[in-house]
Design a protein around this motif. Structure first.
Motif: not given
Length: 443
Positions: A231-248
């Motif tokens: 679940l750590w990997v699941v959350l990390c991958m999902n968040v990385t993909a979303g936050i990359g767009i959101l932050e910029k």
């Protein structure tokens, strides 16, 4: 200190608004991209440098949630919300001083470090309490609260933009905007501090299942299971993909269509940030409630599998169609938000409610990692592409392909999740004794 116990007849539907007052406030973090261009202009920063307060804030969110999770369980939601209020508001006040004196390190310290601690403690403060109040609908309950974190930028983005227009986008104007944020959020978060309560019994609603029904696993044992790390990997991958767009988000949509016949204005870019916030917020309540019906593993299959498809569409066709770009980004951000809101219920299904808040806090170190990875991948590649003479959508093509790969890794990790082995379960008598000790005495 003992958490406040709900009196007889207290409605459990008063608890989600208390959680929302905190989550809507700390959700301002998602509107950070509105401050990036003014800071870059006023202080001469690069895109990577202007992302530092946001990145550090997310790092501290995960670390403070991980190390403070047990304290939150022990001291209760009111204590946690108070700590969050003090840290989050103080972070803005320190940042205001940094902007006024043009000392960027103070903005990084205030917003990123001090404010980030407020983010972490505030984020997990209501989760365990909500799951105990709503044992029959844990996905919906956590979705309502965590929806506020995703929707914070829906309020903060236009509000911050208006303040910058009124105060100015120089260092003095930015300082005034930070100051107003710190004071207003302190008042708003205090509503949650005053309103929150914990249930008197483990069955807060007649006919509902016990909050402690099923296998229970301690936080210490949970981190030793393969399920936790999957679940750590699941959350990390999902968040990385979303936050990359959101932050910029704001500069990204501007760059994508800068060379077209329909360029995106600054105000329209801020509107795009608000739209993403709405999708993030809607995904948190919509998808997490859906997970109560179709199961947690199935909903993560949607988040990760369909999310990869959306990224592929943007990478290959996004610059040819503004509606396609916007729709795909909205879907990705709805999955991003849904992933956050569903993970506490997924943890409850696997590890029980015994120390679910502390387990959730430890899992949020995945968010810390993703908070560095996502913006770093997008900003670093965009900066280097710009130095190489690239422009427009070419700044982001490689980043999007990397995100597709990360989502595929997360999809595989989700498929590996299985029920927790009985050797990790807490024996019922010990669990009952521990739970009894944790319950505050009612007056």
């Amino acid at each position: 200190m003992s958490p406040p116990v709900a009196p007889a007849g207290w409605s459990r539907w008063l608890v989600p608004p208390a959680a929302l007052s905190v989550h809507l406030s700390i959700g301002q973090a998602y509107a950070w991209s509105v401050f990036k261009p003014p800071l870059e202009s006023a202080l001469g920063l690069s895109g990577t440098q202007s992302a530092l307060p946001f990145q550090l804030g997310i790092v501290m969110l995960g670390l403070s949630a991980a190390f403070g999770g047990t304290l939150v369980e022990r001291n209760g939601p009111r204590w946690a919300m108070t700590v969050a209020l003090v840290c989050f508001s103080s972070g803005f006040l320190i940042s205001a001083l940094g902007a006024a004196t043009e000392q960027y390190w103070l903005i990084v310290l205030g917003y990123g470090f001090v404010g980030g601690i407020g983010l972490g403690i505030g984020y997990i403060s209501p989760v365990s309490t909500l799951i105990k109040w709503f044992p029959d609908r844990p996905g919906m309950a956590t979705g309502i609260a965590i929806m506020g974190f995703g929707g914070g930028a829906l309020i903060a983005s236009p509000w911050s933009t208006q303040m910058l227009e009124s105060f100015g986008t120089d260092s003095s104007g930015i300082a005034q905007a930070f100051l107003v944020h710190g004071l207003v959020y302190a008042v708003f978060m205090s509503l949650g501090v005053l309103l929150v309560r914990v249930p008197r019994t483990e069955r807060p609603v007649e006919g509902a299942p016990s909050a402690f029904q099923g296998p229970q696993v301690s936080a210490r044992d949970a981190v030793r299971t393969p399920q936790f790390w999957c679940l750590w990997v699941v959350l990390c991958m999902n968040v990385t993909a979303g936050i990359g767009i959101l932050e910029k988000a704001a500069p990204m949509i501007t760059d994508f269509f800068a060379d077209t016949s329909t360029p995106v204005s600054v105000s329209a870019a801020a509107g795009f940030v608000a739209l993403l916030s709405a999708a993030n917020m809607a995904g948190r309540i919509g998808w997490s409630s859906t997970s109560d019906l179709i199961g947690r593993k199935n909903i993560y299959r949607v988040y990760l599998g369909v999310g990869a498809l959306m990224y592929a569409l943007i990478a290959w066709f996004g610059d040819s169609s503004k509606p396609l770009f916007i729709v795909c980004a909205l879907v990705i951000l709805s999955f991003y938000g849904g992933g956050f809101a569903t993970i506490p219920a997924y943890l409850k299904d696997l590890f029980g409610t015994y120390q679910v808040g502390a387990i959730h806090g430890r899992l949020l170190t995945a968010w810390s990692t993703a908070g560095v990875l996502g913006p770093l991948i997008v900003n670093w590649i965009a900066d280097h592409q710009k130095e190489a003479g690239e422009h427009g959508s070419s700044l982001y093509g490689l980043s999007f392909l990397i995100m597709i790969g990360l989502l595929v890794i997360g999809f595989v990790a989700n498929e590996l999740v299985r029920p927790v082995h009985a050797r990790h379960h807490i024996p019922a008598p010990r669990e009952a004794a521990d739970v009894q000790r944790q319950q505050p005495e009612s007056a």
